[in-house]
Design a protein around this motif. Structure first.
Motif, PDB file in Angstrom:
ATOM      1  N   PRO A 231       0.863  -1.350  -0.004  1.00 25.32           N
ATOM      2  CA  PRO A 231       0.070  -0.027   0.061  1.00 25.32           C
ATOM      3  C   PRO A 231       0.863   1.307  -0.087  1.00 25.32           C
ATOM      4  O   PRO A 231       0.303   2.201  -0.544  1.00 25.32           O
ATOM      5  CB  PRO A 231      -0.795  -0.104   1.138  1.00 25.32           C
ATOM      6  N   TRP A 232       2.091   1.244   0.338  1.00 24.43           N
ATOM      7  CA  TRP A 232       2.847   2.428   0.563  1.00 24.43           C
ATOM      8  C   TRP A 232       3.347   2.833  -0.801  1.00 24.43           C
ATOM      9  O   TRP A 232       3.681   4.217  -1.047  1.00 24.43           O
ATOM     10  CB  TRP A 232       4.175   2.187   1.263  1.00 24.43           C
ATOM     11  N   LEU A 233       3.258   2.098  -1.894  1.00 20.81           N
ATOM     12  CA  LEU A 233       3.344   2.414  -3.188  1.00 20.81           C
ATOM     13  C   LEU A 233       2.246   3.642  -3.753  1.00 20.81           C
ATOM     14  O   LEU A 233       2.607   4.137  -4.478  1.00 20.81           O
ATOM     15  CB  LEU A 233       3.535   1.518  -4.215  1.00 20.81           C
ATOM     16  N   ALA A 234       0.970   3.612  -3.127  1.00 22.72           N
ATOM     17  CA  ALA A 234       0.204   4.429  -3.498  1.00 22.72           C
ATOM     18  C   ALA A 234       0.411   5.685  -3.170  1.00 22.72           C
ATOM     19  O   ALA A 234      -0.212   6.793  -3.623  1.00 22.72           O
ATOM     20  CB  ALA A 234      -1.220   4.215  -3.061  1.00 22.72           C
ATOM     21  N   LYS A 235       1.229   5.890  -2.372  1.00 22.15           N
ATOM     22  CA  LYS A 235       1.835   7.434  -1.746  1.00 22.15           C
ATOM     23  C   LYS A 235       2.900   7.824  -2.794  1.00 22.15           C
ATOM     24  O   LYS A 235       3.054   9.076  -2.489  1.00 22.15           O
ATOM     25  CB  LYS A 235       2.324   7.449  -0.439  1.00 22.15           C
ATOM     26  N   LEU A 236       3.248   7.319  -3.443  1.00 18.30           N
ATOM     27  CA  LEU A 236       4.312   7.494  -4.489  1.00 18.30           C
ATOM     28  C   LEU A 236       3.757   8.257  -6.038  1.00 18.30           C
ATOM     29  O   LEU A 236       2.708   7.714  -6.273  1.00 18.30           O
ATOM     30  CB  LEU A 236       5.679   6.632  -4.950  1.00 18.30           C
ATOM     31  N   PRO A 237       4.412   8.761  -6.807  1.00 22.11           N
ATOM     32  CA  PRO A 237       3.892   9.306  -7.903  1.00 22.11           C
ATOM     33  C   PRO A 237       3.773   7.963  -8.781  1.00 22.11           C
ATOM     34  O   PRO A 237       4.295   7.269  -9.108  1.00 22.11           O
ATOM     35  CB  PRO A 237       5.000  10.082  -8.480  1.00 22.11           C
ATOM     36  N   ASN A 238       2.360   7.959  -9.393  1.00 24.24           N
ATOM     37  CA  ASN A 238       1.915   6.736 -10.102  1.00 24.24           C
ATOM     38  C   ASN A 238       0.822   7.271 -11.115  1.00 24.24           C
ATOM     39  O   ASN A 238      -0.242   7.965 -10.643  1.00 24.24           O
ATOM     40  CB  ASN A 238       1.234   5.826  -8.886  1.00 24.24           C
ATOM     41  N   SER A 239       1.103   6.910 -12.201  1.00 26.99           N
ATOM     42  CA  SER A 239      -0.011   7.524 -13.372  1.00 26.99           C
ATOM     43  C   SER A 239      -1.222   6.892 -13.168  1.00 26.99           C
ATOM     44  O   SER A 239      -2.297   7.335 -13.554  1.00 26.99           O
ATOM     45  CB  SER A 239       0.804   7.378 -14.634  1.00 26.99           C
ATOM     46  N   THR A 240      -1.201   5.608 -12.929  1.00 28.09           N
ATOM     47  CA  THR A 240      -2.324   4.833 -12.767  1.00 28.09           C
ATOM     48  C   THR A 240      -3.221   5.280 -11.744  1.00 28.09           C
ATOM     49  O   THR A 240      -4.588   5.590 -11.975  1.00 28.09           O
ATOM     50  CB  THR A 240      -2.207   3.522 -12.673  1.00 28.09           C
TER      51      THR A 240
END
Length: 507
Positions: A231-240
């Protein structure tokens, strides 16, 4: 010189200490994984931190999990990251978990993507099991029933849209036409009449906005599954994630506008549609003076429930109809047999009615075969065990995520002969030609988390397919290959876009 040696010695000590800490952490994680899984179903050995993610590489998730079932059995466990997931690949065990022990497995997982879709677990589809979910399920169920005994009012609405659909297809004069927009229009209008009490034309700006954000969500949800594992990946810049949030903002604006229109026009008495029913329940709860209105019937709750019914009902039925047409293009002999059956049963200008389903068993069998071969959601929405339970011979601890692999269930060689082959006759009695019940077939799931719109979806699939085949021959454009039957995995498994020539049968 002594100072330099001392510094170098300290650096080496730090490196050894760090290496030792990493080794200790990996050993602890491996021991913890082993201890936690010693009473769980079998499965591939997970790696620390990432679990079985590497085992999922190379194929769509439902295909890879079906392959694992051949090795580890009909119930096995994988780990997505450190999260244990029990996968059920057998019809009898699925019914045991969904029906016999349905309350045990009625929970939902809180994941970044589903929390975005559901305003952190509101509504019906992604809400966790509890009082709020039961309130919204009951209100929605009552709204779907308001069309009257025998579904006559719903049947009339679908028939009206089928008339429009065939008129629209006729204007193409047999030229190549992508059926996506007209199918979306008629299915959307059926569900819109339930939710909002209104219908759209394909060129309506609001409807095109709805099509746009639905396409965006289908394209993004499930595309970057790693954010649900970490879930911590959602806090990083993410085009999707950015695109998903933009689509959800547009969705909320459209739904809020419709809800506010209803709030201004609704009068005490019989609700006109789902939005009225929810607003009435909200007003009654507020009048009671308790916390029910704020806790379970806030504006955000109402919006999410309306979206679950409207968005879910629109996308799934449209996708299935597109699969039906795609398979009929691949199998013109099936199309001809359905039309011959209809010609024997129906008079030339008779309307097709739901009561004709028993008289048109081959048509109904064809629809079921498409649902078997291409379930719209091959892995459904994951469930969560809300208490310690079991599946077959295995314990399933509270909090464990549970997946029902409909692809494996629908392609189980123990129940279906040559399951990869399209064959509607498998749903018919060889002697009587009538429909067979049961089988390893669960397109709408079952139990308390089963699809609320199952009856409506079945009615739409039958009536729309029957009307199209009564009025048209489906043909490929000259020099064009049949559409791919591979499908694109996502929130729904949809076919690629394709064109059809709708040739009037009376020509």
């Amino acid at each position: 010189m002594l100072l330099v040696q001392s510094v170098l010695s300290n650096i080496q000590f730090a490196e050894y200490a760090l290496l030792g800490a990493v080794v200790f952490l990996l050993c602890w994680l491996m021991f913890a994984e082993k201890k936690r899984t010693q009473f769980a179903p079998p499965g591939p050995r997970p790696l620390p931190l990432i679990g079985n993610l590497l085992d999922m590489v190379g194929a769509d998730p439902h295909i890879r999990l079906t392959e694992m079932a051949e090795t580890f059995g009909t119930v096995f466990q994988v780990r997505f990251g450190r999260e244990p997931v029990v996968v059920i690949n057998d019809i009898d065990l699925a019914k045991e978990a969904l029906v016999k022990n349905g309350d045990d497995f009625a929970g939902r997982a809180h994941l970044p993507t589903t929390d975005l879709l559901s305003n952190s677990g509101m509504g019906i589809a992604f809400a966790d099991y509890g009082r709020g979910w039961r309130i919204h399920k009951k209100l929605t169920h009552n709204s779907l029933k308001m069309f009257g005994q025998g579904m006559f009012q719903l049947e009339d609405k679908i028939t009206t849209e089928a008339d429009w659909l065939c008129g629209y297809l006729k204007t193409s004069s047999g030229a190549p036409l992508d059926p996506y927009l007209p199918l979306n229009t008629v299915v959307g209008n059926v569900i819109s009449s339930i939710c909002f009490g209104k219908r759209f034309e394909p060129e309506d700006d609001e409807f095109r906005t709805i099509i746009g954000y639905n396409e965006g969500l289908v394209d993004t949800v499930g595309k970057d599954a790693l954010i649900d594992v970490f879930p911590w990946l959602a806090k990083l810049p993410n085009s999707t994630v950015t695109k998903m949030k933009q689509c959800l903002k547009t969705r909320d604006n459209v739904l809020n506008n419709n809800i506010e229109e209803h709030r201004g026009s609704f009068k005490d008495g019989q609700p006109r549609d789902l939005v009225d029913a929810l607003l009435k329940a909200q007003a009654e709860a507020a009048a009671e003076g308790g916390r029910k209105a704020q806790r379970y019937l806030s504006d955000e709750h109402i919006l999410t429930t309306v979206n679950d019914v409207f968005g879910g009902g629109m996308e799934t039925s449209t996708t299935t109809l597109r699969w039906i047409l795609a398979f009929l293009l691949h199998h013109p002999e099936v199309q001809k047999r359905i039309q011959a059956e209809m010609q024997q049963v129906l008079c030339a200008n008779d309307p097709v009615r739901l009561s004709d389903r028993e008289r048109l068993p081959y048509l109904e069998a064809t629809i079921r075969e498409v649902l078997r071969m291409r379930p719209v959601a091959p892995l459904a929405i994951p469930h969560v065990a809300i208490r310690d339970s079991s599946v077959g011979d295995f314990d399933v601890p509270q909090g464990t995520r549970v997946m029902f692999n409909l692809w494996a269930i629908h392609h189980d060689e123990r129940h279906w002969t040559d399951p990869a082959t399209f064959n509607p006759d498998r749903f018919l009695d060889a002697k009587t030609g009538q429909l067979l019940r049961g089988g390893s077939f669960l397109p709408f799931l079952a139990g308390c988390r089963g699809c609320l719109g199952e009856s409506m979806a079945k009615a739409e699939l039958f009536l729309f397919t029957a009307r199209i085949l009564r009025d048209f021959r489906l043909e490929l454009p000259d020099g064009v290959s049949p559409p791919s039957l591979q499908g694109r995995y996502g929130v729904v498994m949809a076919p690629d876009r394709y064109d059809i020539c709708f040739r009037p049968r009376n020509a």
